[in-house]
Design a protein around this motif. Sequence first.
Motif, PDB file in Angstrom:
ATOM      1  N   ARG A 263       3.027  -3.604  -6.939  1.00  0.00           N
ATOM      2  CA  ARG A 263       3.012  -2.754  -5.696  1.00  0.00           C
ATOM      3  C   ARG A 263       4.404  -2.449  -5.139  1.00  0.00           C
ATOM      4  O   ARG A 263       5.293  -3.344  -5.106  1.00  0.00           O
ATOM      5  CB  ARG A 263       2.082  -3.612  -4.484  1.00  0.00           C
ATOM      6  CG  ARG A 263       0.610  -3.778  -5.009  1.00  0.00           C
ATOM      7  CD  ARG A 263       0.157  -4.818  -4.025  1.00  0.00           C
ATOM      8  NE  ARG A 263       0.596  -6.298  -4.313  1.00  0.00           N
ATOM      9  CZ  ARG A 263       0.461  -7.134  -3.292  1.00  0.00           C
ATOM     10  NH1 ARG A 263      -0.252  -6.786  -2.049  1.00  0.00           N
ATOM     11  NH2 ARG A 263       0.857  -8.219  -3.369  1.00  0.00           N
ATOM     12  N   LEU A 264       4.468  -1.426  -4.470  1.00  0.00           N
ATOM     13  CA  LEU A 264       5.812  -1.102  -4.058  1.00  0.00           C
ATOM     14  C   LEU A 264       5.624  -0.771  -2.623  1.00  0.00           C
ATOM     15  O   LEU A 264       4.674  -0.190  -2.209  1.00  0.00           O
ATOM     16  CB  LEU A 264       6.465   0.199  -4.816  1.00  0.00           C
ATOM     17  CG  LEU A 264       6.621   0.208  -6.104  1.00  0.00           C
ATOM     18  CD1 LEU A 264       7.017   1.637  -6.795  1.00  0.00           C
ATOM     19  CD2 LEU A 264       7.660  -0.950  -6.500  1.00  0.00           C
ATOM     20  N   ASP A 265       6.442  -1.078  -1.760  1.00  0.00           N
ATOM     21  CA  ASP A 265       6.934  -0.658  -0.131  1.00  0.00           C
ATOM     22  C   ASP A 265       7.359   0.389  -0.195  1.00  0.00           C
ATOM     23  O   ASP A 265       8.514   0.674  -0.457  1.00  0.00           O
ATOM     24  CB  ASP A 265       7.436  -2.221   0.225  1.00  0.00           C
ATOM     25  CG  ASP A 265       7.498  -1.839   1.846  1.00  0.00           C
ATOM     26  OD1 ASP A 265       7.569  -0.923   2.306  1.00  0.00           O
ATOM     27  OD2 ASP A 265       7.563  -2.912   2.577  1.00  0.00           O
ATOM     28  N   CYS A 266       6.620   1.292   0.431  1.00  0.00           N
ATOM     29  CA  CYS A 266       7.198   2.757   0.683  1.00  0.00           C
ATOM     30  C   CYS A 266       7.800   3.152   1.990  1.00  0.00           C
ATOM     31  O   CYS A 266       7.924   4.332   2.381  1.00  0.00           O
ATOM     32  CB  CYS A 266       6.175   3.726   0.228  1.00  0.00           C
ATOM     33  SG  CYS A 266       5.372   3.588  -1.459  1.00  0.00           S
ATOM     34  N   ALA A 267       7.893   1.983   2.887  1.00  0.00           N
ATOM     35  CA  ALA A 267       8.353   2.388   4.181  1.00  0.00           C
ATOM     36  C   ALA A 267       9.665   3.151   4.261  1.00  0.00           C
ATOM     37  O   ALA A 267       9.864   3.793   5.099  1.00  0.00           O
ATOM     38  CB  ALA A 267       8.270   1.029   5.113  1.00  0.00           C
ATOM     39  N   LYS A 268      10.613   2.837   3.633  1.00  0.00           N
ATOM     40  CA  LYS A 268      11.875   3.449   3.555  1.00  0.00           C
ATOM     41  C   LYS A 268      11.806   4.727   3.495  1.00  0.00           C
ATOM     42  O   LYS A 268      12.451   5.452   4.302  1.00  0.00           O
ATOM     43  CB  LYS A 268      12.864   2.687   2.533  1.00  0.00           C
ATOM     44  CG  LYS A 268      14.092   3.251   2.612  1.00  0.00           C
ATOM     45  CD  LYS A 268      15.173   2.713   1.576  1.00  0.00           C
ATOM     46  CE  LYS A 268      16.464   3.623   1.390  1.00  0.00           C
ATOM     47  NZ  LYS A 268      17.368   3.284   0.063  1.00  0.00           N
ATOM     48  N   LEU A 269      11.014   5.336   2.505  1.00  0.00           N
ATOM     49  CA  LEU A 269      10.859   6.719   2.291  1.00  0.00           C
ATOM     50  C   LEU A 269      10.565   7.468   3.685  1.00  0.00           C
ATOM     51  O   LEU A 269      10.849   8.655   4.344  1.00  0.00           O
ATOM     52  CB  LEU A 269      10.096   7.155   1.187  1.00  0.00           C
ATOM     53  CG  LEU A 269       9.868   8.664   0.899  1.00  0.00           C
ATOM     54  CD1 LEU A 269      11.476   9.083   0.156  1.00  0.00           C
ATOM     55  CD2 LEU A 269       8.666   9.037  -0.141  1.00  0.00           C
ATOM     56  N   ALA A 270       9.421   6.872   4.381  1.00  0.00           N
ATOM     57  CA  ALA A 270       8.855   7.347   5.441  1.00  0.00           C
ATOM     58  C   ALA A 270       9.906   7.227   6.513  1.00  0.00           C
ATOM     59  O   ALA A 270       9.983   8.296   7.227  1.00  0.00           O
ATOM     60  CB  ALA A 270       7.618   6.442   5.759  1.00  0.00           C
ATOM     61  N   ALA A 271      10.720   6.238   6.608  1.00  0.00           N
ATOM     62  CA  ALA A 271      11.690   6.043   7.769  1.00  0.00           C
ATOM     63  C   ALA A 271      12.437   7.114   7.647  1.00  0.00           C
ATOM     64  O   ALA A 271      13.222   7.778   8.702  1.00  0.00           O
ATOM     65  CB  ALA A 271      12.017   4.637   7.960  1.00  0.00           C
ATOM     66  N   VAL A 272      13.188   7.256   6.285  1.00  0.00           N
ATOM     67  CA  VAL A 272      14.464   8.017   6.174  1.00  0.00           C
ATOM     68  C   VAL A 272      14.109   9.535   6.025  1.00  0.00           C
ATOM     69  O   VAL A 272      14.874  10.597   6.603  1.00  0.00           O
ATOM     70  CB  VAL A 272      15.143   7.762   5.006  1.00  0.00           C
ATOM     71  CG1 VAL A 272      16.332   8.685   4.622  1.00  0.00           C
ATOM     72  CG2 VAL A 272      15.908   6.295   5.204  1.00  0.00           C
ATOM     73  N   HIS A 273      12.948   9.893   5.027  1.00  0.00           N
ATOM     74  CA  HIS A 273      12.637  11.212   4.808  1.00  0.00           C
ATOM     75  C   HIS A 273      11.467  11.740   5.622  1.00  0.00           C
ATOM     76  O   HIS A 273      10.958  13.099   5.467  1.00  0.00           O
ATOM     77  CB  HIS A 273      12.404  11.330   3.483  1.00  0.00           C
ATOM     78  CG  HIS A 273      13.774  11.664   2.652  1.00  0.00           C
ATOM     79  ND1 HIS A 273      14.460  12.418   2.378  1.00  0.00           N
ATOM     80  CD2 HIS A 273      14.217  10.347   1.697  1.00  0.00           C
ATOM     81  CE1 HIS A 273      15.584  12.346   1.593  1.00  0.00           C
ATOM     82  NE2 HIS A 273      15.455  10.992   1.123  1.00  0.00           N
ATOM     83  N   GLY A 274      10.628  10.828   6.365  1.00  0.00           N
ATOM     84  CA  GLY A 274       9.400  11.211   6.869  1.00  0.00           C
ATOM     85  C   GLY A 274       8.217  11.640   6.053  1.00  0.00           C
ATOM     86  O   GLY A 274       7.338  12.234   6.704  1.00  0.00           O
ATOM     87  N   PHE A 275       8.273  11.168   5.138  1.00  0.00           N
ATOM     88  CA  PHE A 275       7.259  11.324   4.028  1.00  0.00           C
ATOM     89  C   PHE A 275       6.652  10.069   3.726  1.00  0.00           C
ATOM     90  O   PHE A 275       7.008   9.162   3.153  1.00  0.00           O
ATOM     91  CB  PHE A 275       7.700  11.857   2.608  1.00  0.00           C
ATOM     92  CG  PHE A 275       6.643  12.614   1.831  1.00  0.00           C
ATOM     93  CD1 PHE A 275       6.372  13.675   2.173  1.00  0.00           C
ATOM     94  CD2 PHE A 275       5.956  11.461   0.920  1.00  0.00           C
ATOM     95  CE1 PHE A 275       5.486  14.432   1.120  1.00  0.00           C
ATOM     96  CE2 PHE A 275       4.929  12.147   0.111  1.00  0.00           C
ATOM     97  CZ  PHE A 275       4.667  13.543   0.057  1.00  0.00           C
TER      98      PHE A 275
END
Length: 305
Positions: A263-275
Amino acid sequence: MKVLVAGRLGQVAQALLRALPPDGHEVVALEPPELDLTSRESIAAAVAAAKPDLVVNAAAYTAVDKAESDAALAYAVNRDGAGWLAAEAAAIGVPFVHFSTDYVFPGEQGAPYRETDPTSPLGVYGASKLEGEQAVLAANPRSVILRTAWVCSPDGHNFVRTMLRLAATRDEVGVVADQHGAPTFAADLAAAVRAMAPALVAAPAGDARFGVFHLTGMPHTTWHGFAEAIFAGAAARGHKVPRLKAIATADYPTPARRPADGRLDCAKLAAVHGFAAPDWRLALSDTLDTLIGPTLTAAAPQETK
């Protein structure tokens, strides 16, 4: 903008070919021999000829089990070729997007992995992809690494298509229920690239938009749980489905070890790129619509007089 894509026939490349042109982007997607990741000369010639604004590496050696006995080719494509392609992009001053994998992790943490967690691949495939990440980042500081997992689409060879094929020929299918992760659909990966691309082209080296990011579908599940959703969708479309049996990894031995919990935590992409991590169940429904047709609906009642 003009986007050079390494790989033309793969799932992500096909999704990029569908996703980018409607925004006005020109996509040049190349396979060997036009762009061969085992040849530095081929890579240099392809980049020079295309003159792209962005380079996306959607090509890789992905035969996880075969890699155990074919390590030289796995490293040639996943490490050397990726690094050379990133370097050629850097040489003409353009950013680079590269896809990697949850297999860089051992799957023993017991919680979703963040980008900063220690890596420790279990096999040749994961090790070659990890060294590819390192080669890319060293060659081009304006690079984005997107680690993903369980990629599926209406194209190519993938778990969805395999389950549908087995459903047509078997009364019972056994699927591993003790490997945890998340399906990711190529269309969602392409959507992420489409969303990030304009900012990446404008961003300088050192910008927070570059670096390593995780992107998979949500929610997390197991291969067995994914199969359940596939068969439920097929049944809703009027197709025969088999009994689904939960089995353990030990019941299905393979040459390469796989992470038990990738399992991967995808929070960084949402925070930085808004995706934000997309709901894979929506993409699964779209894929099943493409492969076998829409869900059945009850016929409207006939009007009586």
